[in-house]
Design a protein around this motif. Structure first.
Motif, PDB file in Angstrom:
ATOM      1  N   TYR A   4       0.812  -1.214   0.000  1.00  0.00           N
ATOM      2  CA  TYR A   4       0.000   0.000   0.000  1.00  0.00           C
ATOM      3  C   TYR A   4       0.851   1.272   0.000  1.00  0.00           C
ATOM      4  O   TYR A   4       0.359   2.335   0.365  1.00  0.00           O
ATOM      5  N   ALA A   5       2.092   1.150  -0.416  1.00  0.00           N
ATOM      6  CA  ALA A   5       2.973   2.316  -0.403  1.00  0.00           C
ATOM      7  C   ALA A   5       2.424   3.459  -1.246  1.00  0.00           C
ATOM      8  O   ALA A   5       2.412   4.614  -0.815  1.00  0.00           O
ATOM      9  N   SER A  79     -13.655  -2.444 -11.666  1.00  0.00           N
ATOM     10  CA  SER A  79     -14.101  -3.795 -11.317  1.00  0.00           C
ATOM     11  C   SER A  79     -13.727  -4.165  -9.885  1.00  0.00           C
ATOM     12  O   SER A  79     -14.215  -5.154  -9.348  1.00  0.00           O
ATOM     13  N   GLY A  80     -12.867  -3.386  -9.249  1.00  0.00           N
ATOM     14  CA  GLY A  80     -12.438  -3.695  -7.894  1.00  0.00           C
ATOM     15  C   GLY A  80     -13.440  -3.239  -6.850  1.00  0.00           C
ATOM     16  O   GLY A  80     -14.483  -2.645  -7.156  1.00  0.00           O
ATOM     17  N   ARG A  81     -13.122  -3.524  -5.584  1.00  0.00           N
ATOM     18  CA  ARG A  81     -14.008  -3.158  -4.477  1.00  0.00           C
ATOM     19  C   ARG A  81     -13.309  -2.166  -3.562  1.00  0.00           C
ATOM     20  O   ARG A  81     -13.495  -2.182  -2.363  1.00  0.00           O
ATOM     21  N   ARG A  82     -12.493  -1.309  -4.156  1.00  0.00           N
ATOM     22  CA  ARG A  82     -11.774  -0.308  -3.376  1.00  0.00           C
ATOM     23  C   ARG A  82     -12.633   0.940  -3.195  1.00  0.00           C
ATOM     24  O   ARG A  82     -13.275   1.406  -4.124  1.00  0.00           O
ATOM     25  N   GLU A 110     -10.959  -2.133   1.213  1.00  0.00           N
ATOM     26  CA  GLU A 110     -11.116  -3.161   0.191  1.00  0.00           C
ATOM     27  C   GLU A 110     -12.292  -4.016   0.627  1.00  0.00           C
ATOM     28  O   GLU A 110     -12.214  -4.716   1.635  1.00  0.00           O
ATOM     29  N   GLY A 111     -13.394  -3.917  -0.073  1.00  0.00           N
ATOM     30  CA  GLY A 111     -14.631  -4.477   0.426  1.00  0.00           C
ATOM     31  C   GLY A 111     -15.061  -3.687   1.635  1.00  0.00           C
ATOM     32  O   GLY A 111     -15.159  -2.463   1.598  1.00  0.00           O
ATOM     33  N   TRP A 129      -0.483   7.185  10.628  1.00  0.00           N
ATOM     34  CA  TRP A 129      -0.890   6.412   9.461  1.00  0.00           C
ATOM     35  C   TRP A 129      -0.453   4.960   9.596  1.00  0.00           C
ATOM     36  O   TRP A 129       0.435   4.617  10.391  1.00  0.00           O
ATOM     37  N   ALA A 130      -1.109   4.091   8.809  1.00  0.00           N
ATOM     38  CA  ALA A 130      -0.804   2.664   8.850  1.00  0.00           C
ATOM     39  C   ALA A 130      -1.419   1.987   7.638  1.00  0.00           C
ATOM     40  O   ALA A 130      -2.364   2.500   7.025  1.00  0.00           O
ATOM     41  N   ALA A 131      -0.875   0.822   7.313  1.00  0.00           N
ATOM     42  CA  ALA A 131      -1.461  -0.060   6.316  1.00  0.00           C
ATOM     43  C   ALA A 131      -1.355  -1.485   6.838  1.00  0.00           C
ATOM     44  O   ALA A 131      -0.440  -1.814   7.613  1.00  0.00           O
ATOM     45  N   VAL A 132      -2.285  -2.314   6.430  1.00  0.00           N
ATOM     46  CA  VAL A 132      -2.370  -3.680   6.948  1.00  0.00           C
ATOM     47  C   VAL A 132      -1.053  -4.429   6.705  1.00  0.00           C
ATOM     48  O   VAL A 132      -0.528  -4.456   5.594  1.00  0.00           O
TER      49      VAL A 132
END
Length: 272
Positions: A4-5, A79-82, A110-111, A129-132
Motif C-alpha cells: 500500500y505504499a 471492477s475492484g471493491r476499493r 477493500e470491500g 498512518w498505517a497499512a495492513v
C-alpha cells in the motif's frame, strides 16, 4: 509498505491539500457554520476540504469508490471493491470553537475492510498512518514517521481510560458501566473524537470507547490502532468497523490485554 505504499503516499498528498484548506479557515472570523438535518454543525471548511479531496481522487484514483461525510457515496466505476472513506474534519465542534483537536481522516477500504488509514491533525502538527501488515507510524510527514506501539498495561487499576462523552452511554443504558470503569481505572479523561484512538496507538493511554459513530469516523482509525498492536471492535465484539448497515456503529479500543474485561463490562458479551 510494499502493498500500500502508493496508496499511503496518495493519502499524504490528500492530507497536504486538506491541511492547506482547513488551517486557512481555522479561527477565521468569517467562518460560516450551518446546521445539518441531524442537527450537527458543518462549517465551510468541512465542505471545502471534502471537495478538494474528491477532486484529487477523481484525478489519481478515478475508478475507486468514495464515501464522504458531507457529500455521500460515489460508487466505484472499476471492477475492484476499493473505496476511500473521508471525514473532512473530525471534531467540527472543536474546530468552530477554536480548539486545536480536530483532524482529517482518510481511509482506504477493500470491500468492507479498512486496509490503510491516515489521520492528519495540522493544528497539533502531527499525523498518524498505517497499512495492513506494515505497522503504524506517526510524525509530521511521511519521510519522518516513526513506529508507534500500544502500551503493555494489563490491569485496569493501572490503565488510563478515555471516552468521547457520557451522553451517548446514558442513552444506551450503559452509563453505569462506564462510570464504574472510570472509578476502577487509574485515570480517566475525555479527549474525544479521533484523538483518544491515536493516543491509544502511541501507548499514551490504554482504553478508548465510543457508543455511536459513523463509518467515516472510524475507518481510518482501524488500521492505525490494530497495526500498533491494539484491538478495536464494536460493543458486540466484532472487529471494527462492525455492522454499519444501519448507519452507525460503536467502538471499544484497547491495548489488547484489557480488551476482554472492558468489553464484558460494557456489553456483557465475551470478546471475540
Amino acid at each position: 509498505m510494499k502493498g500500500y505504499a502508493a496508496d499511503l503516499a496518495l493519502a499524504h498528498h490528500l492530507a497536504d491539500a486538506a491541511d492547506a484548506v482547513s488551517v486557512a479557515r481555522f479561527r477565521a472570523l468569517d467562518l460560516r457554520v450551518d446546521t445539518k438535518p441531524d442537527l450537527s454543525p458543518v462549517s465551510d471548511a468541512d465542505t471545502a476540504v471534502e471537495q478538494e479531496i474528491r477532486a484529487l481522487l477523481a484525478t489519481h484514483r478515478p475508478d475507486d469508490g468514495l464515501l464522504g461525510e458531507e457529500y455521500g457515496e460515489q460508487p466505484a466505476t472499476g471492477s475492484g471493491r476499493r473505496r476511500w472513506v473521508v471525514d473532512p474534519i473530525d471534531g467540527t465542534k472543536n474546530f468552530i470553537r477554536g480548539v486545536p483537536v480536530w483532524a482529517t481522516l482518510i481511509a482506504l477500504l477493500e470491500g468492507d475492510r479498512p486496509v490503510a488509514g491516515l489521520v492528519s491533525a495540522p493544528a497539533l502538527g502531527r499525523r498518524w498512518w498505517a497499512a495492513v501488515g506494515e505497522g503504524a507510524y506517526a510524525g509530521p510527514d511521511l519521510p519522518s514517521g516513526t513506529p508507534i506501539r500500544v502500551s503493555a498495561v494489563a490491569d485496569l487499576s493501572d490503565a488510563s481510560f478515555c471516552y468521547s462523552s457520557l451522553g451517548g452511554w446514558e442513552d444506551n443504558g450503559r452509563l453505569g458501566a462506564v462510570l464504574q470503569i472510570m472509578r476502577d481505572a487509574w485515570r480517566s479523561r475525555a479527549y474525544g473524537d479521533f484523538y483518544g484512538y491515536m493516543l491509544l496507538a502511541e501507548g499514551a493511554l490504554d482504553i478508548m470507547v465510543e457508543p455511536e459513530l459513523s463509518l467515516w469516523d472510524i475507518a481510518a482509525l482501524v488500521p492505525i490502532v490494530t497495526e500498533a498492536g491494539g484491538v478495536l471492535t464494536d460493543l458486540a465484539g466484532r472487529p471494527a468497523p462492525g455492522d454499519t448497515s444501519s448507519g452507525g456503529t460503536s467502538a471499544v479500543a484497547t491495548n489488547g490485554p484489557l480488551h476482554a474485561g472492558i468489553l464484558t463490562r460494557l456489553s456483557g458479551a465475551p470478546a471475540r
